[in-house]
Design an enzyme around this catalytic site. Structure first.
Site, short mmCIF file in Angstrom:
data_model
loop_
_atom_site.label_atom_id
_atom_site.label_comp_id
_atom_site.label_asym_id
_atom_site.label_seq_id
_atom_site.Cartn_x
_atom_site.Cartn_y
_atom_site.Cartn_z
N CYS A 2 0.84 -1.19 0.00
CA CYS A 2 0.00 0.00 0.00
C CYS A 2 0.88 1.24 0.00
O CYS A 2 1.96 1.25 0.58
CB CYS A 2 -0.96 0.09 1.20
SG CYS A 2 -2.01 -1.34 1.39
N ARG A 27 3.40 0.16 -5.24
CA ARG A 27 3.27 -0.54 -3.95
C ARG A 27 1.94 -1.29 -3.83
O ARG A 27 1.75 -2.08 -2.89
CB ARG A 27 3.34 0.47 -2.80
CG ARG A 27 4.64 1.25 -2.76
CD ARG A 27 4.60 2.27 -1.64
NE ARG A 27 4.56 1.63 -0.35
CZ ARG A 27 5.62 1.27 0.35
NH1 ARG A 27 6.82 1.49 -0.12
NH2 ARG A 27 5.50 0.69 1.53
N TRP A 73 -2.98 -2.53 -1.67
CA TRP A 73 -2.71 -3.92 -2.01
C TRP A 73 -3.41 -4.72 -0.91
O TRP A 73 -3.00 -4.71 0.25
CB TRP A 73 -1.21 -4.19 -2.00
CG TRP A 73 -0.86 -5.57 -2.46
CD1 TRP A 73 -0.69 -5.98 -3.75
CD2 TRP A 73 -0.62 -6.72 -1.64
NE1 TRP A 73 -0.37 -7.31 -3.78
CE2 TRP A 73 -0.32 -7.80 -2.51
CE3 TRP A 73 -0.64 -6.96 -0.26
CZ2 TRP A 73 -0.04 -9.08 -2.03
CZ3 TRP A 73 -0.36 -8.23 0.21
CH2 TRP A 73 -0.06 -9.28 -0.69
N ASN A 99 -1.17 1.43 6.13
CA ASN A 99 -0.37 0.45 5.38
C ASN A 99 0.20 -0.51 6.42
O ASN A 99 0.86 -0.07 7.36
CB ASN A 99 0.76 1.19 4.64
CG ASN A 99 1.82 0.26 4.09
OD1 ASN A 99 1.52 -0.88 3.75
ND2 ASN A 99 3.05 0.72 4.01
N GLY A 100 -0.08 -1.81 6.27
CA GLY A 100 0.42 -2.78 7.24
C GLY A 100 -0.65 -3.79 7.60
O GLY A 100 -1.67 -3.90 6.90
N GLU A 485 16.00 -16.84 -11.89
CA GLU A 485 15.58 -15.45 -12.08
C GLU A 485 14.82 -15.28 -13.41
O GLU A 485 13.81 -14.58 -13.47
CB GLU A 485 16.82 -14.54 -12.01
CG GLU A 485 16.57 -13.06 -12.27
CD GLU A 485 15.56 -12.40 -11.33
OE1 GLU A 485 15.14 -13.00 -10.33
OE2 GLU A 485 15.15 -11.27 -11.65
N LYS A 489 10.97 -13.95 -13.68
CA LYS A 489 10.58 -12.80 -14.53
C LYS A 489 9.42 -13.16 -15.42
O LYS A 489 8.47 -12.41 -15.54
CB LYS A 489 11.74 -12.34 -15.42
CG LYS A 489 12.84 -11.49 -14.90
CD LYS A 489 12.52 -10.18 -14.26
CE LYS A 489 11.98 -10.35 -12.88
NZ LYS A 489 12.79 -10.23 -11.76
N GLU A 492 6.04 -13.80 -13.38
CA GLU A 492 5.40 -12.68 -12.69
C GLU A 492 4.79 -11.65 -13.64
O GLU A 492 3.82 -11.00 -13.28
CB GLU A 492 6.32 -12.01 -11.67
CG GLU A 492 7.45 -11.21 -12.21
CD GLU A 492 8.31 -10.58 -11.12
OE1 GLU A 492 7.78 -10.20 -10.08
OE2 GLU A 492 9.54 -10.48 -11.34
N HIS A 508 16.16 -35.84 -12.79
CA HIS A 508 15.55 -36.34 -11.56
C HIS A 508 14.06 -35.97 -11.47
O HIS A 508 13.48 -36.03 -10.39
CB HIS A 508 16.30 -35.80 -10.34
CG HIS A 508 17.74 -36.23 -10.31
ND1 HIS A 508 18.11 -37.53 -10.02
CD2 HIS A 508 18.88 -35.56 -10.59
CE1 HIS A 508 19.43 -37.63 -10.11
NE2 HIS A 508 19.93 -36.46 -10.45
N LYS A 607 5.35 -3.88 -5.38
CA LYS A 607 6.81 -3.74 -5.43
C LYS A 607 7.46 -4.04 -4.07
O LYS A 607 8.43 -4.77 -4.00
CB LYS A 607 7.15 -2.34 -5.90
CG LYS A 607 8.64 -2.08 -6.09
CD LYS A 607 9.12 -2.69 -7.36
CE LYS A 607 10.61 -2.51 -7.57
NZ LYS A 607 11.14 -3.53 -8.48
O1 M6R Z 1 12.63 -5.17 -2.15
P1 M6R Z 1 13.15 -6.59 -2.06
O2 M6R Z 1 14.35 -6.81 -2.89
O3 M6R Z 1 13.36 -7.03 -0.64
O4 M6R Z 1 11.98 -7.45 -2.66
C1 M6R Z 1 12.05 -8.85 -2.70
C2 M6R Z 1 11.01 -9.43 -3.63
O5 M6R Z 1 9.72 -9.06 -3.22
C3 M6R Z 1 11.20 -8.96 -5.08
O6 M6R Z 1 12.48 -9.26 -5.54
C4 M6R Z 1 10.16 -9.65 -6.00
O7 M6R Z 1 10.42 -11.01 -6.08
C5 M6R Z 1 10.18 -9.01 -7.39
N1 M6R Z 1 8.83 -8.81 -7.85
C6 M6R Z 1 10.86 -9.84 -8.41
O8 M6R Z 1 10.87 -9.26 -9.67
#
Ligand code: M6R
Length: 612
Positions: A2, A27, A73, A99-100, A485, A489, A492, A508, A607
């Site tokens: 949020c 956020r 969020w 927020n929280g 990674e 990508k 997501e 395996h 984010k």
């Molecule tokens: O801000 P942070 O690096 O601690 O965030 C960690 C993850 O939430 C963040 O890397 C998330 O996986 C991204 N959406 C990946 O692209």
């Protein structure tokens, strides 16, 4: 998660609230709302994005010079109009954004219901607000005092901003666990979850600390007390953020801009950290802790998501260069596992935002058991940067696209510099290799430029695969974290199911998935396990899998057997993740675009994950 904003001053607040919420939309973006005070409280909120909020307020009265705004969020309750923030208290005299997560909200709600309170939403936030109203009424207290007392009954995390029509010249804010920045200018104050909405109005900010309550009034300015009612003198920081970094700068999406920024951001991550002649590497922020790291029983890396993948690369780097044992942990598992932590362990916490709740909690746990904690963060002044004993910033600049790109390569760059410096100091990295690595590292930005020039080719490739339902990503050694990674990508932002695996693990289990419908991305640069990875590609082809391979420029072997190849410039294999991750970012980007997905704001994500 949020995003929250607030303002008190002389100007009309609505334009600041809307612009600020748009900056904070990364956020959370499932609903948005604002409340303004102009004699009476005007509250507008709806499901959807800030742009939807703008539509519903178009012909409404949005006057007022005190106000708050929220982009959500969802945690408690569906994303809908009613659960959107701000919330009114039961009597409608106080309005609040949050927020929280309030963990004991069920018990608090029951108590308040038994005292006659009714609730309009399913949110924990409304419970906190009615608790504040209840304390205020019961004890006949000023609002800021009621906030202080109510918050001492609350378990959980919060950043809140509220005002009431009875105190038209006052905004109250408090935080624990979730971030809150206060911008100070002449006769006006700005509040926000981070500095991005504030930077164009003032460069003077105060970062509210946990368990602090700020009262901001037109007459008396800013006053901060702790939850125990001790007065605090605010410490004013100077912001260094550049406004241009917050705009798309001609790119269609922030994600694409951030992918293209990598040659520059990696240079910024290295700036001032490699001596001119390349003979020394030093990270100022951890200089005084290097002996401690070298004497450590082990390094434990804690992180989430992409930052965890950067941590996996670091495991290879630290063990290879400095011969220090490394464990890489998901912060969310580590914090609850009752882990064995020794006083001579060194923890490295990696986080782009510096606000990830699980990483923060894992840091606190490690600190409470005597370990030394080093941070690797992007956001300057963030909670993790402040909670760690020492650390190094990645200096990638603001990353707005929800999918992390330049933050990942910046993290890997900083971790590489750390490993180089430690290996040199310990004597485990021979001079010749050290010199070659430093030399190669300095060339990474120009090599990434070359990869970026293949954007059109990667876009064409994405047209062949955008309607796939599954993808497999394989890599070995330093390329294994890159496979993870790459898969993250893709899933997501395009919502295609993708799995990353160490190439040798394929036999395996995952090999059973392979058929002509299964695109397999194999990261196969010329490196230690090259021949073995070539065998894996043969195995995939023998089962009719479709192979897209990332290979070193000039590769003749894989290009003979793979269906499609993307060539990347050669470098030391330890540095290859910095290069080989880039075509995978572009591939995901183009596939997501073809699937008409919102690449900057993928569904269900945010984010910064500031809740558990
Ligand atoms: O801000 P942070 O690096 O601690 O965030 C960690 C993850 O939430 C963040 O890397 C998330 O996986 C991204 N959406 C990946 O692209």
């Amino acid at each position: 998660m949020c995003g929250i904003v607030g303002y008190i001053g002389e100007k009309q607040v609505y334009p600041f609230l809307i612009k600020g919420l748009k900056r904070l939309e990364y956020r959370g973006y499932d609903s948005a709302g604002v409340a303004l005070l102009n004699g009476d409280i005007k509250l507008y909120k709806c499901k959807g994005k800030v742009a939807d909020l703008e539509k519903i307020t178009k012909d409404q009265d949005t006057k007022g010079s005190i106000g708050i705004g929220h982009t959500r969020w969802a945690t408690h309750g569906l994303p809908n109009d009613v659960n959107a923030h701000p919330h009114f208290s039961d009597s409608k005299s106080i309005v609040m954004i949050h927020n929280g997560i309030i963990e004991n909200y069920t018990a608090l709600r029951k108590t308040l219901e038994s005292r006659g309170y009714t609730f309009r939403s399913e949110t924990d936030s409304e419970v906190l607000l009615n608790l504040i109203e209840d304390v205020q009424k019961k004890e006949k207290l000023p609002l800021n005092e009621a906030v202080r007392i109510a918050l001492s009954e609350v378990v959980g995390a919060y950043a809140i901003v509220l005002f009431s029509k009875e105190n038209p010249d006052q905004l109250i804010a408090a935080k624990k666990g979730s971030p809150l920045v206060i911008g100070i200018s002449k006769d006006e104050y700005f509040l926000a979850s981070d500095a991005t909405p504030i930077v164009e109005y003032t460069r003077e900010v105060v970062y509210l600390e946990d368990l602090e309550i700020a009262t901001i009034s037109r007459k008396e300015g800013l006053k901060i007390v702790t939850i125990k009612n001790q007065e605090i003198t605010p410490y004013i920081h100077a912001l260094e953020l550049q406004i241009e970094a917050l705009e798309k700068g001609g790119y269609e999406h922030f994600m694409l801009k951030e992918i293209y920024e990598q040659p520059r951001s990696i240079k910024d991550s290295m700036r001032g950290r490699i001596s001119e002649d390349g003979s020394r590497v030093a990270l100022g922020g951890i200089k005084d802790y290097e002996d401690k790291i070298l004497a450590a029983r082990r390094i434990i890396i804690i992180a989430c998501g992409t930052s965890w993948h950067a941590g996996l690369v670091a495991e290879y780097l630290f063990e290879d260069f400095a011969r220090i044992p490394v464990e890489v942990e998901y912060a969310s598992e580590f914090r609850y596992r009752n882990p064995v932590i020794y006083e001579d362990d060194v923890i490295i916490a990696i986080s782009q935002s510096g606000e990830t709740a699980d990483t923060l909690a894992a840091i606190e746990l490690a600190k409470s058991q005597g370990a030394t904690v080093i941070g690797v963060c992007n956001v300057v002044g963030s909670s993790i940067a402040r909670a760690t004993h020492a650390g190094s910033y990645t200096h990638a600049g603001p990353e707005i696209g929800v999918a992390s790109t330049k933050a990942f390569t910046a993290q890997v760059t900083v971790l590489t510099l750390m490993a180089l410096s430690l290996g040199r100091k310990k004597g485990t990295l021979p001079d010749q290799r050290f010199n070659r690595l430093v030399d190669d590292l300095k060339k990474i930005p120009s090599k990434i430029e070359k990869v970026l020039k293949q954007n059109d080719k990667i876009e064409r490739l994405s047209k062949l695969f955008f309607d796939a339902t599954n993808f497999l990503y394989l890599g070995r050694g330093y390329s294994f974290p890159v496979a993870l990674e790459g898969a993250l990508k893709l899933k997501e932002i395009s919502y295609i199911h993708a799995e990353g695996y160490p190439a040798a693990e394929m036999k395996h289990g995952p090999i059973a998935l392979i058929d002509e419908q299964m695109p397999v991305v194999v990261i196969a640069p010329r490196a230690t396990h090259y021949e073995k990875v070539v065998s894996n590609i043969q195995e995939i082809k023998a089962r009719k899998g479709v192979v897209i391979s990332i290979v070193t420029q000039g590769d003749k072997v894989v290009s003979e057997i793979a269906d499609h190849c993307i060539e990347v410039p050669d470098t030391d294999e330890a540095l290859m993740p910095l290069i080989s991750s880039v075509p995978l970012q572009l591939l995901s980007y183009h596939i997501a675009l073809l699937r008409e997905c919102n690449v900057d704001q993928p569904r269900n994500l945010a984010k910064s994950v500031t809740v558990e």
